[in-house]
Motif scaffolding. Structure first.
Motif, short mmCIF file in Angstrom:
data_model
loop_
_atom_site.label_atom_id
_atom_site.label_comp_id
_atom_site.label_asym_id
_atom_site.label_seq_id
_atom_site.Cartn_x
_atom_site.Cartn_y
_atom_site.Cartn_z
N GLN A 31 1.09 -1.33 -0.26
CA GLN A 31 0.08 -0.07 -0.34
C GLN A 31 1.27 0.83 0.03
O GLN A 31 1.13 1.85 1.14
CB GLN A 31 -0.68 -0.05 0.91
N PRO A 32 1.07 1.89 -1.17
CA PRO A 32 2.47 3.08 -1.17
C PRO A 32 1.95 4.33 0.06
O PRO A 32 0.77 4.07 -0.20
CB PRO A 32 2.13 3.49 -2.45
N LYS A 33 2.19 4.65 0.15
CA LYS A 33 2.54 5.92 0.67
C LYS A 33 3.20 7.09 0.81
O LYS A 33 4.61 6.93 0.61
CB LYS A 33 2.12 5.27 2.88
N SER A 89 6.25 2.05 7.00
CA SER A 89 5.71 1.89 5.46
C SER A 89 5.02 3.37 4.58
O SER A 89 4.61 3.28 4.59
CB SER A 89 3.67 2.83 6.92
N ASP A 91 6.67 5.31 1.51
CA ASP A 91 7.19 5.15 0.84
C ASP A 91 7.96 6.64 0.34
O ASP A 91 8.83 6.57 -0.28
CB ASP A 91 7.13 4.65 -0.33
N ARG A 280 9.81 -1.16 -1.91
CA ARG A 280 9.21 -3.02 -1.26
C ARG A 280 9.58 -4.61 -2.04
O ARG A 280 9.23 -5.45 -2.04
CB ARG A 280 7.47 -2.53 -0.64
MG MG Z 1 2.59 1.55 3.23
#
Ligand code: MG
Ligand code: GUE
Length: 287
Positions: A31-33, A89, A91, A280
């Motif tokens: 889940q890209p953040k 978490s 990125d 990742r």
């Molecule tokens: Mg993430």
């Protein structure tokens, strides 16, 4: 009449491709953040950050905005950035520019983990422009290439003239065009006889921050004109190019608003996804 290169339409196509890629990543539990650090209450910056948040939400990217007051100390700003660097978490980290006067921008940008440097402004990424392969190109520069590619405008062998040499746009854009084998001339405030150069451009990128700088006489017939300027004149948003005259002579032109701007935001999303994928899903020694 020039073809109008509609940034909203091109950005929509980029977003469609990205939505698919994000769905695929989610299947791999990625889940890209993105984290945006916004210092102070500049109205334009706040509005850009809102459009970044909006597009992230549309695409299902996680986005967080860290708001700090205009008088925040450099060390407190740095501490906030280091927290993001350390957070697995996260990125992508973007420090919205400009920063207040009392803060050393170069020092702050050096504090962003280069593998999370979604703007491509860290010296390590700037160094990689020289070999034509930064982890990401700065968002506006990447957006310009996206426009050229989706317009089927050739770059290799073309004469490209870039007016402006800022860290955010002019300089990286010249490096990207060179990496794609254009013949590049970089003009700036002290360039004498600017029009002699701009008139030779097959691709003319204008990022000088001066409304009306480029007029029809300054442009070669049939050229591709990319206007990166954002100037407020009498309450209206205008670029650096005198659109009404240049549109008669150029082969293709980006409007302001609705040209490069929407791509800049879309490419921030694309860069975020790319950094998430690299960090990742690829092994350290393959980066
Ligand atoms: Mg993430
Ligand atoms: N760390 C950092 N990275 C940046 O990439 C960065 C930045 N700081 N600071 C400011 C500049 C500027 N920028 C824009 C983003 C969106 C539009 C945009 O969406 N423009 C719309 C109109 C916007 C309006 O109406 O004001 C358009 O041209 O159609 C413009 C400009 C990103 N920048």
């Amino acid at each position: 009449m020039a073809r109008i290169l509609d940034g909203k339409v091109i950005a929509a196509a980029v977003k469609q491709d990205l939505a698919m890629e994000i769905a695929q990543l989610r299947e791999k539990e990625v889940q890209p953040k993105l984290v945006v650090v916004l210092v102070g209450d500049d109205a334009a910056s706040a509005s850009y950050v809102r459009s970044k948040e909006r597009m992230a939400r549309e695409l299902g990217l996680e986005a967080e905005v860290i708001k700090l007051s205009a008088d925040v100390s450099e060390s407190e700003l740095m501490r906030q950035i280091e927290l993001q660097n350390a957070d697995d978490s996260v990125d992508a980290v973007l420090v919205q520019l400009p920063l207040p006067e009392h803060i050393d921008t170069d020092w702050v940008l050096m504090g962003v983990d280069p593998t999370k440097d979604v703007d491509g402004f860290h010296p390590q990424n700037i160094g990689r422009y020289a070999i034509g392969s930064p982890l990401v190109w700065p968002c506006t520069t990447a957006g310009i290439l996206e426009i050229l590619e989706r317009a089927n405008a050739p770059v290799a062998g073309q004469t490209a003239v870039v007016v402006g040499r800022s860290r955010i746009v002019g300089w990286p854009t010249a490096q990207l065009l060179l990496a794609h084998n254009a013949t590049v001339v970089q003009c700036h405030r002290q360039t004498r006889n600017l029009a002699e150069f701009t008139r030779q451009a097959d691709i003319l990128v204008v990022a000088a921050g001066q409304a009306g700088l480029i007029r029809a006489d300054d442009v070669k017939a049939g050229a591709v004109v990319i206007d990166v300027g954002i100037n407020r004149v009498d309450g209206h948003l205008v670029g650096d190019v005198d659109f009404d005259s240049v549109v008669q002579k150029a082969g293709a032109i980006t409007p302001v608003p609705g040209g490069v701007g929407p791509l800049t935001v879309a490419m921030l999303m694309k860069n975020t996804v790319r950094l998430a994928r690299i960090r990742r899903l690829t092994k350290e020694d393959e980066r």
